[in-house]
Every structure is written in structure tokens, then in C-alpha cells.
Scaffold this active site. Structure first.
Site, PDB file in Angstrom:
ATOM      1  N   TYR A  87      22.047   3.508 -27.139  1.00 27.77           N
ATOM      2  CA  TYR A  87      22.088   2.651 -28.337  1.00 27.77           C
ATOM      3  C   TYR A  87      20.713   2.630 -29.006  1.00 27.77           C
ATOM      4  CZ  TYR A  87      22.691  -1.445 -31.323  1.00 27.77           C
ATOM      5  OH  TYR A  87      22.745  -2.286 -32.403  1.00 27.77           O
ATOM      6  N   HIS A 180      21.112   8.278 -20.266  1.00 29.54           N
ATOM      7  CA  HIS A 180      20.329   7.244 -19.564  1.00 29.54           C
ATOM      8  C   HIS A 180      19.436   7.883 -18.506  1.00 29.54           C
ATOM      9  CE1 HIS A 180      22.220   3.584 -21.157  1.00 29.54           C
ATOM     10  NE2 HIS A 180      23.266   4.384 -21.350  1.00 29.54           N
ATOM     11  N   GLU A 182      17.264   6.458 -16.738  1.00 20.61           N
ATOM     12  CA  GLU A 182      16.893   5.492 -15.693  1.00 20.61           C
ATOM     13  C   GLU A 182      17.861   5.478 -14.519  1.00 20.61           C
ATOM     14  OE1 GLU A 182      17.624   4.938 -18.747  1.00 20.61           O
ATOM     15  OE2 GLU A 182      19.042   3.323 -19.058  1.00 20.61           O
ATOM     16  N   ASP A 237       9.736 -14.505  -0.044  1.00 17.91           N
ATOM     17  CA  ASP A 237       9.230 -14.894  -1.369  1.00 17.91           C
ATOM     18  C   ASP A 237       8.366 -16.146  -1.305  1.00 17.91           C
ATOM     19  OD1 ASP A 237      10.840 -12.829  -2.066  1.00 17.91           O
ATOM     20  OD2 ASP A 237      12.447 -14.068  -2.884  1.00 17.91           O
ATOM     21  N   LYS A 379      11.478  -7.568  -5.969  1.00 21.52           N
ATOM     22  CA  LYS A 379      11.434  -7.857  -4.535  1.00 21.52           C
ATOM     23  C   LYS A 379      10.533  -6.885  -3.753  1.00 21.52           C
ATOM     24  CE  LYS A 379      13.429 -10.173  -1.059  1.00 21.52           C
ATOM     25  NZ  LYS A 379      13.630 -11.623  -1.050  1.00 21.52           N
TER      26      LYS A 379
END
Ligand code: XMP
Length: 523
Positions: A87, A180, A182, A237, A379
Site C-alpha cells: 500500500y 513485503h 519484512e 521485564d 522482548k
């Protein structure tokens, strides 16, 4: 204008399902980037963000529709390289004077496709087209297609459904691809991103060492001489956030570790030892197991369990926080995926499968300002930062553990006896996994105690004991998962060890359900 210490790349999000993957690919190249929804990216925003390069993501809309999403036109005048994807390619083409046609069956492409190069080669495609057939596999997902190039653009690659699969205007450093790069199914996609960021002048200055220094300066500037409290769960975390903040402001930080009595074997002692003894971080160990286990007595509905634990957790945390004089800040281990404001086109509320509870969900009404030093990290980056801060590997690599703890691994009523059996059995199971060198291959493994007893025979006697379920899954983000294919030898050996070493269990099952249709936890 804001002063920025790193080179920054801006990803303008038009709502693709895979925009986050673009950020992952760039972070892997030590490039700092942020994703922002197109509605937010105004002229003023662009000026302040000062990107060194911009990427337009894919998206589900059609540029042929009036009112469809656009970037600000000032983006094209910044003089920085721009890469448009799917897009993003079409929007760039239309904005700059080309034509896009709405989907026709012969030009739509979904799934695997092959791009072949045009005569001239393009620097961002260095390393492409080197295979035997001189073509490159890419992942396409488009209905519309570009039918006329904008002035200044040339074609550098074509596919059967996209004559303009790869185009560029080299004088302005604008690049546009229909596929794409990625996603995993464009095997050389990462190389394309690497070439693009090198060409844009990124030096790969986004390292965890640099991040640590920056984060410490920011925490000091934000907090000054005030006090901070941090809810510790023992997970990676909140632990990394606490150690980082402690490095920045020392004893102005107090951690509160709420022990709800639903932790794994020796977990509370290990967390307390690490924070108090190793790091010398002021820590309140709130042993509230009686309170939690009392409230859970007789409760077997999974949602009631979760809500009871969630509410008590907040009450208890608040009680201890009130005892810390002059605390003005609350530290949380919020990560980047939690804060990305994705563009939602469906708009509808999603169904609640489970009421999630975690330390990060403490209420706004506490009236404390937030310190969230991991907000920009994924993460795996938090894990690298943890290593940089010297947290032991064994701790950093631990499998995720849910906020409600063993409560949701004990379907039916929770009793202290059952928890005791579960803790021991879980420890044997994890020990087996570690001994076989499988721990790091598995996203999450645990035992659950089932609400049933079965008949067995041990020695010459009859037993009537609990049955246990073992679960182990592989996953990248916990959203979907596959059960782990242990060998029969491993399963047999583990079942035998558990039954021999843990009194109260006489039968062991292995859970072969993937997610979906199952979830990772049993409740
Ligand atoms: P499910 O069971 O929904 O779990 O497939 C997906 C991942 O989330 C973890 N999980 C939680 N984590 N609070 C948390 O912090 C929760 O209430 C919670 N419930 C599930 C689960 O362990 C798995 O990693």
C-alpha cells in the site's frame, strides 16, 4: 525541537498486519525506528521526529478510494530516503503523479511470487538475483496495482502480476516495492532493508550499551530526587526495569514483590535473594499467600479466579506502596509491542478469552507518574539489556510465567496440597527439560494438576492419586503455539521420574494441543 541522540527511522503505519515485523528487521540491524499511525504523522510531527529515512507500511485500504490514508505531503520534501511497501508503494506512486488501478483478478497476487530483475541493477537489491534462476522469491498480498509510474521512477523488477514490482526514483532516493520484504517468505528481505538503511546513512548506533546509558540519563532527569516504587513479579521485564532504575537512582527505588502463594518451587526465595542479596535493592517481600489462598478457597471458575487474584493484587500493592513515604513514581516494565498504537480498521471490540492480569496493569487512580524505561524495546531486546546489566542468563532466559501463577494450572478448586504436589512435579519436569538441553528450544513448559484422581498400582498396593498434565509449546509471541514434539523416551522417562519422586501423582498425560484451538495455559 527535541534533541535526539540516535539516528531515527520513521515507519508510517497504514494498518498492515505485519508492520511490527518491519521494526523487528530494522532493530536487528541496530537501527532505531518507531512506528506511528498515519493519522498522527503531521507536518509538525515530522519536523520534530527528524527522521533520517522513512518507510511507508502496507495496509488494507485502496488508494483508489477517496479519503484513503495518506502520509503528509511534506514527507516527500524532507530530502530523506523513503521506502514504500505494498500500500505504501501505491500511495507514493499516486501522490507523486502515477496511477493505481483497483484490483482485477489477473493482477491480484496473494502469497508466494517471483520477481525477476529489469536490465539495470539497484543498490538496495545488492545480493539479490544471485541464485541459479536469477529470480527472487517474495511475498505478495495485493489486489490493486500500479499501472503508470510517477515521473522520475524506473522499473527494476517485475513479477507476473506486478509489472512494477520494484521501482525507484534514484535522484530523490525514493524506493517502492509491491511485495513485503519484512516477512519470512521473502527470504532475502532482510538484505533489502540492510541495503536501504546503509544507503540512508545509518551507522547501526542502536546498541544495548548505548541504550543503557541513555535510559539511565532519562530516568535521572525524569525522577530527580523523588522516590520510585516498582512492582516485581520475578519475570524478566519487571526485573530488568528494576535493575536499570536502581542503577540510575539507587536507593530512591523500592521494589514490592507480592507473593500470592501461587509461585513455583523456591521462586519467592530466588527473587528475594537476587534483588536483596545480589543487587542490594530495597525490597518489600509481601507474603500475602494466606490472603490470596483464602479468597480462592472453593473457587473453581477460571474467570472468577483471575478476577479475584487481579483485584487482590492491586489492593495489596497499594497497601505497601502507601507505606513508602514520598513515592511519586511507579515503575513498570511496559514493552514496545504494548504501546504501539496500531491502526484498527475493524474497529470492533475483540472477544475476551481470558482476563489477563499482570504487574503492568496497576491502576491509574494510584496517582503516581509512570517510569517505563523499556517502552521502546521488544522482548528479545529486553533480554539483551538484562545481559548488559549482568542479570544471570538462567534468569533472563526463563520461560514466561503468568500473573495468576499456579492458580490457572490447577483447574478446579485450588488447595495447598494440590499446589505442593504441582510445585514438585513442575520442578522435576523442568529439570528433565534442562538435562536434555531442550529448555531454550521451548517457549514455555509447565505441569498442571488435573481435577481428577485415578487408580494405579505401585509395589503391590492400590493407589488413588492425582493425574498430571505436562505442557510444552513453541511460539514466537505466545499468540499462536505448537505443542513440542518430545520423543517417547523423554516422555516415558519424565513420567516415571515424576511418579517416583512426587508423592500424590500416579498418572501423567502429555498435552498435544496447539493454540488455537487450545490456549497455552489450561485456564
Ligand atoms: P494463553 O493461555 O492465553 O497465554 O494462551 C498466552 C501467554 O500469556 C501468558 N499469560 C499471562 N501472562 N498475565 C500474564 O502476565 C496473565 O494473566 C496471563 N495469562 C496467560 C501465558 O503464560 C502465555 O505465555
Amino acid at each position: 525541537m527535541t534533541q535526539h541522540t540516535h539516528d531515527r527511522l520513521l515507519i508510517i503505519d497504514f494498518g498492515s498486519q505485519v508492520t511490527q515485523l518491519i521494526a523487528r528487521r530494522l532493530r536487528e540491524l541496530s537501527v532505531y525506528c518507531e512506528i506511528h499511525p498515519y493519522q498522527r504523522v503531521t507536518d509538525a510531527f515530522l519536523k520534530d521526529f527528524a527522521p533520517k529515512a522513512i518507510i511507508f507500511s502496507g495496509g488494507p485500504d485502496s488508494v483508489t478510494r477517496e479519503g484513503s490514508p495518506r502520509p503528509p505531503q511534506s514527507a516527500y520534501a524532507l530530502g530523506v530516503p523513503i521506502l514504500g511497501i505494498c500500500y505504501g508503494q501505491q500511495v507514493m506512486m499516486q501522490d507523486l503523479g502515477g496511477l493505481v488501478e483497483a484490483g482485477k483478478s489477473h493482477t491480484a497476487e496473494f502469497g508466494r511470487a517471483y520477481v525477476t530483475p529489469a536490465a539495470a541493477r539497484l543498490s538496495i537489491l545488492e545480493g539479490w538475483f544471485e541464485g541459479e534462476k536469477g529470480r527472487e522469491q517474495v511475498w505478495m498480498s495485493h489486489g490493486d496495482h500500479v499501472s503508470k509510474l510517477a515521473p522520475g521512477f524506473e522499473v527494476y523488477g517485475t513479477s507476473s502480476g506486478a509489472p512494477f514490482a520494484i521501482t525507484a526514483d534514484l535522484s530523490r532516493n525514493f524506493y517502492a516495492v509491491q511485495f513485503h520484504p519484512e516477512v519470512h517468505h521473502t527470504p532475502r528481505g532482510a538484505k533489502l532493508y540492510e541495503n536501504f538503511v546503509r544507503l540512508a546513512g545509518f551507522t547501526g548506533d542502536w546498541t544495548m550499551g548505548a541504550y543503557r546509558e541513555d535510559a539511565i540519563d532519562k530516568i535521572r532527569a525524569q525522577v530527580g530526587d523523588k522516590k520510585v516504587i516498582c512492582g516485581l513479579s520475578g519475570g524478566v521485564d519487571s526485573s530488568v526495569a528494576a535493575v536499570l532504575i536502581h542503577e540510575a537512582i539507587g536507593d530512591q527505588l523500592t521494589c514490592v514483590f507480592v507473593d500470592h502463594g501461587l509461585l513455583r518451587l523456591n521462586e519467592a526465595q530466588e527473587v528475594v535473594k537476587m534483588f536483596r542479596d545480589t543487587y542490594n535493592i530495597p525490597l518489600i517481600h509481601a507474603d500475602e499467600s494466606d490472603l490470596f489462598l483464602g479468597a480462592l478457597e472453593g473457587v473453581s471458575d477460571p474467570e472468577v479466579k483471575r478476577k479475584t487474584i487481579g483485584k487482590l493484587f492491586i489492593d495489596v500493592f497499594q497497601k505497601y506502596a502507601n507505606e513508602i513515604d514520598g513515592a511519586e513514581f511507579l515503575a513498570q516494565g511496559t514493552l514496545y509491542p504494548d504501546v504501539i498504537e496500531s491502526v484498527s480498521f475493524s474497529g470492533g471490540p475483540s472477544v475476551t478469552i481470558k482476563s489477563h492480569h499482570n504487574v503492568g496493569g496497576l491502576p491509574e487512580k494510584m496517582g503516581l507518574k509512570l517510569v517505563e524505561p523499556l517502552r521502546e524495546l521488544f522482548k528479545d531486546e529486553v533480554r539483551s539489556l538484562g545481559r548488559e546489566l549482568g542479570l544471570p542468563d538462567q534468569f533472563i532466559g526463563r520461560h514466561p510465567f503468568p500473573g495468576p501463577g499456579l492458580a490457572i494450572r490447577c483447574p478446579g478448586e485450588i488447595t495447598r496440597d494440590k499446589l505442593e504436589i504441582l510445585r514438585k512435579a513442575d520442578a522435576v519436569y523442568i529439570d528433565q527439560i534442562r538435562k536434555h538441553g531442550l529448555y531454550d528450544e521451548i517457549w514455555q513448559a509447565f505441569a498442571a494438576i488435573l481435577p481428577m484422581r485415578t487408580v494405579g498400582v505401585m509395589g503391590d498396593g492400590r493407589t488413588y492419586d492425582y493425574a498430571l498434565a505436562l505442557r510444552a509449546v513453541t511460539s514466537v509471541d505466545g499468540m499462536t503455539a505448537d505443542y513440542y514434539p518430545f520423543t517417547h523416551e523423554f516422555l516415558g522417562e519424565t513420567a516415571t521420574r515424576i511418579i517416583n519422586e512426587v508423592q500424590g501423582v500416579n498418572r501423567v498425560f502429555y498435552d498435544c494441543t496447539s493454540k488455537p484451538p487450545g490456549t497455552i495455559e489450561l485456564e
